[in-house]
Design a protein around this motif. Structure first.
Motif, short mmCIF file in Angstrom:
data_model
loop_
_atom_site.label_atom_id
_atom_site.label_comp_id
_atom_site.label_asym_id
_atom_site.label_seq_id
_atom_site.Cartn_x
_atom_site.Cartn_y
_atom_site.Cartn_z
N GLY A 23 -14.18 -2.87 -0.87
CA GLY A 23 -13.12 -3.14 0.11
C GLY A 23 -13.57 -2.88 1.53
O GLY A 23 -13.19 -3.59 2.46
N GLN A 26 -15.91 -5.85 2.66
CA GLN A 26 -15.39 -7.22 2.61
C GLN A 26 -15.27 -7.86 3.98
O GLN A 26 -15.66 -9.03 4.14
N ALA A 33 -9.55 -12.30 2.22
CA ALA A 33 -8.89 -11.51 1.17
C ALA A 33 -7.86 -12.33 0.41
O ALA A 33 -7.58 -12.04 -0.75
N GLU A 34 -7.29 -13.35 1.07
CA GLU A 34 -6.31 -14.17 0.36
C GLU A 34 -6.97 -15.08 -0.67
O GLU A 34 -6.28 -15.62 -1.56
N GLN A 37 -10.20 -10.64 -3.44
CA GLN A 37 -10.46 -9.30 -2.92
C GLN A 37 -11.62 -8.70 -3.70
O GLN A 37 -11.55 -8.57 -4.93
N THR A 39 -12.52 -5.79 -4.04
CA THR A 39 -12.18 -4.57 -4.77
C THR A 39 -11.94 -4.85 -6.25
O THR A 39 -12.12 -3.95 -7.08
N GLN A 40 -11.56 -6.08 -6.57
CA GLN A 40 -11.28 -6.42 -7.96
C GLN A 40 -12.50 -6.27 -8.86
O GLN A 40 -12.37 -6.18 -10.09
N GLN A 134 -9.43 -16.44 -7.78
CA GLN A 134 -8.49 -15.47 -8.34
C GLN A 134 -8.81 -15.18 -9.80
O GLN A 134 -8.70 -14.05 -10.26
N HIS A 174 -4.97 1.04 -7.48
CA HIS A 174 -4.59 0.30 -6.27
C HIS A 174 -4.15 1.32 -5.21
O HIS A 174 -2.97 1.41 -4.85
N GLU A 232 3.45 -8.91 -0.18
CA GLU A 232 2.28 -8.48 0.57
C GLU A 232 2.65 -8.03 1.99
O GLU A 232 1.88 -7.34 2.65
#
Length: 270
Positions: A23, A26, A33-34, A37, A39-40, A134, A174, A232
């Motif tokens: 994160g 990034q 990020a949209e 992400q 972090t996933q 995604q 999260h 969000e």
């Protein structure tokens, strides 16, 4: 210490640390990020760490994550696990049900003038690119949560208890959600626990494609929230409605699961 505790500790330590690091970097990568992400992919890093330390165990934990080799259908043995046809279909259909419940209720209860949806053309990037990214990000999470951590916790607890525990840790992972209002964080944690119960029961005894099924469910939910909700922004109402919808969607899964499955003994601690 039992090895399963060491596996869990290593996985969680790396998943949390890697997610934070990804994160942080990034913005420097230029990846929006949209779209996805980074972090996933923290849980995937956790799986890799466990694989390096316990290569033989990781194969057992991840059994069924990928497509199985073609084989003759196995006969059900007396007292063996029941294999219900269509379980995978119902699992994937639960995701749009959650979005329909969330978005429908939000449309009724939201204040006038609230933007409730975003058209695919208004996302700023091709929707096909977002959908593929995604799915990749969701699989980066689910190979850790549902393909490694769920089977690991399942060795100690029954399916519902294991799913609730995994969902609580998944929600806590999260970390940034806790910077929001307490009600927002509560709605989010309710959603992760309820979705984890759906996934845990839906994937119980599924012996192939667990990663794609879990990633597909996760992706459908994420895309639905992207298009039809505005949680969000930090708005509390849509997150609370989302958590409530996830809880309602989990109820049929719990009610339809035979009592012996709900209370089933763990697969065996190792």
């Amino acid at each position: 210490m039992r090895v399963w505790k060491a596996e869990a500790g290593v996985f969680l330590a790396v998943a949390f640390t890697a997610a934070g690091a990804l994160g942080a970097v990034q913005p420097a990568t230029g990846i929006p990020a949209e779209v996805v992400q980074l972090t996933q992919f923290g849980p995937a890093a956790g799986v890799a760490a466990v694989a390096l330390l316990w290569p033989s165990r990781i194969r057992r934990r991840l059994a069924g994550s990928l497509p199985a080799r073609p084989a003759l259908p196995a006969r059900r043995t007396p007292g063996g696990p029941e294999r219900r046809p269509g379980r995978e279909m119902w699992l994937l259909l639960t995701a749009p049900l959650v979005i329909a419940l969330s978005a429908g209720t939000y449309a009724v209860t939201a204040a006038a003038g609230t933007a409730l949806s975003t058209g695919p053309g208004a996302l700023g990037h091709p929707f096909a690119l977002i959908a593929v990214a995604q799915l990749a990000g969701a699989c980066g999470e689910e190979i850790g949560w549902r393909c490694l951590f769920q089977p690991l916790v399942r060795t100690r607890f029954g399916p519902v208890t294991a799913s609730v525990l995994v969902g609580a840790v998944w929600g806590a992972w999260h970390v940034r959600v806790f910077a929001q209002a307490p009600a927002y964080a509560a709605g989010f944690l309710l959603a992760t626990v309820a979705m984890s119960v759906v996934l845990g029961l839906g994937l119980e005894h599924v012996r192939a494609n667990r990663l794609l099924l879990a990633g597909g469910f996760h992706t459908l939910v994420n895309l639905g929230m992207l298009l039809f909700m505005d949680e969000e922004s930090g708005a509390v109402l849509p997150m609370l409605l989302f958590g409530g919808a996830c809880l309602l969607a989990a109820v049929p899964w719990v009610l339809r699961a035979p009592a012996d499955r709900i209370l089933a003994a763990p697969h065996g601690a190792r």
